[in-house]
Design an enzyme around this catalytic site. Sequence first.
Site, mmCIF file in Angstrom:
data_model
loop_
_atom_site.group_PDB
_atom_site.id
_atom_site.type_symbol
_atom_site.label_atom_id
_atom_site.label_comp_id
_atom_site.label_asym_id
_atom_site.label_seq_id
_atom_site.Cartn_x
_atom_site.Cartn_y
_atom_site.Cartn_z
ATOM 1 N N GLU A 18 -40.561 -85.898 41.860
ATOM 2 C CA GLU A 18 -40.269 -86.102 40.442
ATOM 3 C C GLU A 18 -41.543 -85.885 39.627
ATOM 4 O O GLU A 18 -42.525 -86.612 39.766
ATOM 5 C CB GLU A 18 -39.724 -87.505 40.204
ATOM 6 C CG GLU A 18 -39.253 -87.729 38.786
ATOM 7 C CD GLU A 18 -38.631 -89.095 38.593
ATOM 8 O OE1 GLU A 18 -37.606 -89.187 37.895
ATOM 9 O OE2 GLU A 18 -39.177 -90.072 39.131
ATOM 10 N N LYS A 27 -39.606 -107.332 29.646
ATOM 11 C CA LYS A 27 -40.963 -106.825 29.794
ATOM 12 C C LYS A 27 -40.952 -105.338 29.446
ATOM 13 O O LYS A 27 -40.609 -104.493 30.277
ATOM 14 C CB LYS A 27 -41.452 -107.059 31.228
ATOM 15 C CG LYS A 27 -42.949 -106.791 31.424
ATOM 16 C CD LYS A 27 -43.197 -105.332 31.707
ATOM 17 C CE LYS A 27 -44.678 -105.085 31.993
ATOM 18 N NZ LYS A 27 -45.122 -103.758 31.528
ATOM 19 N N GLY A 86 -37.497 -97.543 36.561
ATOM 20 C CA GLY A 86 -38.820 -96.955 36.720
ATOM 21 C C GLY A 86 -38.905 -96.148 37.995
ATOM 22 O O GLY A 86 -37.895 -95.634 38.501
ATOM 23 N N GLU A 144 -41.185 -95.808 43.843
ATOM 24 C CA GLU A 144 -42.243 -96.538 44.545
ATOM 25 C C GLU A 144 -42.300 -97.995 44.086
ATOM 26 O O GLU A 144 -42.330 -98.925 44.904
ATOM 27 C CB GLU A 144 -43.589 -95.861 44.307
ATOM 28 C CG GLU A 144 -44.764 -96.567 44.980
ATOM 29 C CD GLU A 144 -46.095 -95.928 44.660
ATOM 30 O OE1 GLU A 144 -47.119 -96.441 45.139
ATOM 31 O OE2 GLU A 144 -46.111 -94.915 43.918
ATOM 32 N N GLY A 147 -39.938 -99.582 42.499
ATOM 33 C CA GLY A 147 -38.647 -100.185 42.813
ATOM 34 C C GLY A 147 -38.611 -100.755 44.223
ATOM 35 O O GLY A 147 -38.051 -101.829 44.453
ATOM 36 N N CYS A 163 -35.375 -89.596 33.782
ATOM 37 C CA CYS A 163 -35.135 -89.723 35.222
ATOM 38 C C CYS A 163 -34.006 -88.818 35.686
ATOM 39 O O CYS A 163 -33.993 -88.379 36.839
ATOM 40 C CB CYS A 163 -34.836 -91.177 35.573
ATOM 41 S SG CYS A 163 -33.530 -91.925 34.582
ATOM 42 N N GLU A 175 -32.778 -98.946 38.789
ATOM 43 C CA GLU A 175 -32.461 -97.579 38.372
ATOM 44 C C GLU A 175 -33.759 -96.806 38.474
ATOM 45 O O GLU A 175 -34.691 -97.032 37.700
ATOM 46 C CB GLU A 175 -31.891 -97.587 36.940
ATOM 47 C CG GLU A 175 -31.193 -96.291 36.577
ATOM 48 C CD GLU A 175 -32.107 -95.327 35.850
ATOM 49 O OE1 GLU A 175 -32.592 -94.389 36.520
ATOM 50 O OE2 GLU A 175 -32.340 -95.513 34.651
#
Length: 510
Positions: A395, A184, A238, A241, A243, A294, A260
């Site tokens: 972040e 996806k 990604g 939140e 995750g 990230c 990750e």
Amino acid sequence: MTQSDSLRAFGLYIDGAWVAASDAASETLYNPATGEPIAQVARATIHDIDRAVDAARKSFDIGSWSQMRPVERAKVLEAIADVLEENTDELAELETLNGGATLRKSSWLDIPVGIEHLRYFADLARQHPMQTLPYIDFPSPSANAVWREPIGVCGQIIPWNYPFLMAIWKIGPALAAGNSLILKPASLTPVSALRMAELIHEADLLPHGVFNVVTGPGSLVGERLTSHPKVDKIAFTGSTEVGRQIAEVAGRNLKRVTLELGGKSPVVVLPNADLDLAVDGAIWAAFMHSGQSCEAGTRLLLPDSLHDEFVERLVARVEQLVLGDPLDLTTDLGPLVSAAQKRAVEAYIELGIQEGATLRCGGVGSDDPALANGHFVRPTIFTDVNNRMRIAQEEIFGPVLSVIRYQTVGEAITIANDTNYGLAASVWSRDLQDAQEVARAIRAGTVWINDHHLINAKAPFGGYKDSGIGRELGPNALDAYSEVKHIHTDLTQERTRRIWVDIVTPRLDD
């Protein structure tokens, strides 16, 4: 893919065929540098996702890929890498048009590095399946082996910042281990992954159903993959939140997960650092891909003894960076991926000013008319930052660097670890032993010494704390896509020696 008035159109890739969404829905994608449309992409329905999962399930159970000898799977992956390499220039241009990466980066790093990582996974497939344990003689002589077998059907959800490379990181180890998968791509940047699927399809290298690509919003596609009873594993890159949400849903069905997630990486400059190396290193750490990484080094920790000179050099160098058309090879920084991302980053810049940090360069807005139609944010540096400020803790995912003073190395380590994240860090010093000691003290999954961002396919990548669960790359990646089976073979073949059996079924006297 079809062509119509130069606008590319992509469908869904399910069970070895390109198909439209079941309700014919699609979305238009735009170049973040110009606002011009570049592609039309199918928007999947629940029915489409279920079709893809069923195709992956069927292919796995049939075993044409899952039961193939690992050396044969490795040959297929190498052939895929060859096909992708032949199309490097096209893939790099698509990466730039869709995501805003500079062509320098996409053609020199993103695509070539992704292809090399795929070759690594192909090589790893040959040596991964079985491990013979040392001879065991207690309580009885036995031969023992540990086999690694594919998990099954894997749902793989990738982010928008490195679409080609992240696709490789997901499909490479999954296919090498023998799994079937549904990829996806991110809704904003699916084009290079879709073109990859086209190239794989055209080369006819994989059995139908082993590799599927479904596009659409994460709230629909990602949620359905995560909750689907026929999906055995979810791999996600990604935000922290999202995750957490994936871990919660997957946990209800005990699905395997690899996550990750986010980061707020410190760049720790020690008092004996080489300033020429460290200044450019700090720029590279913070502003590569306009900060949309990230592991970006967005907290710069400077000792009092170097602070003023370092900042003076840093600001002067950053103000020379060229912000502009990412297709132009003279451009240093391209746009952010979307208008929404630009608004979010500019909100953080305004927040930093409100929090009392000093804006040394960059900021909100630009007078350059050449940037008016794109999502550009100037590289921004704040000094006088306290590590408790939100710009130092959250972040931002944009070109915003927070500079934090420290007095002692012990204080620097405390500041570096004072975050919910633990994905990466870098340490800069002429004394490699000192740097090693600091690196060991920082709680992060990857710590570079006198560098940043360089990720080796042979080394694990992933984070501590809120930065995720599990590791990608290296042998750990194939482990994450494998079930482990221990096979014990007794070598005595004598009932009289099996005294442990007497605990339940004692032997009858003769």
